[in-house]
Write an enzyme that holds these catalytic residues in place. Structure first.
Site: not given
Ligand SMILES: [Zn+2]
Length: 171
Positions: A134, A157
């Site tokens: 992220c 994935c």
């Molecule tokens: Zn995050």
């Protein structure tokens, strides 16, 4: 006080200390070192201590997102989620992937061929694989492979444990 009882109390104190030591972590995980030049949507960043992530996330989420573990295939309901909506980071709610790029990979993990915007995630080498993190909070999300469908040929994935799903609102 008998020697036996003293021994028992000492043993219990030692066990208690070890439990606390394990819980609070003698060596907290240091912050993840992002690749130089990594950006995020609107420059948004969420940086928390290891303790704070442990408190916020479930055990399974923490194991994936900060332990780099992979959930069992077909263990996430999001693998077979096909409604229109957006997949967010389970840690910081950064929008990561749209249902529009989700496809059925038959791997047992939620799979997408593109991130919702280029800098929603960043990648890093992970042995012979490429890890996906992220871009806002640096949490591990999964891996990306080069055997995906058109138009990108990529297969993100992902671990469902690292994601939350928000249904599209009807217009
Ligand atoms: Zn995050």
């Amino acid at each position: 006080m008998s020697t036996n009882r003293l021994f028992l109390i000492s043993a219990l104190l030692l066990i208690g200390a070890l439990v606390l030591y394990g819980y609070y972590g003698a060596t907290p995980r240091p912050p993840h070192q992002r690749p130089p030049g990594a950006t995020s949507p609107l420059g948004r960043r969420v940086v928390k201590t290891d303790r704070a992530w442990r408190d916020q996330l479930s055990r399974a989420q923490y194991a994936v997102m900060w332990g780099g573990e992979t959930e069992w295939p077909n263990s996430s309901a999001l693998t077979t989620e096909h409604r229109a909506g957006t997949y967010h980071c389970a840690g910081c709610h950064n929008p990561l992937f749209s249902s529009a790029t989700k496809f059925e990979s038959h791997t047992g993990w939620p799979s997408f061929y593109a991130a919702i915007v280029d800098n929603a995630v960043y990648t890093e080498p992970d042995g012979n694989r490429t890890e996906v993190r992220c871009a806002v909070c640096d949490a591990h999300l999964g891996h990306v492979f080069n055997d995906g469908p058109d138009p990108t040929g990529l297969r993100y994935c992902l671990n469902g444990d690292a994601l939350t799903f928000a249904l599209a609102t009807k217009k």
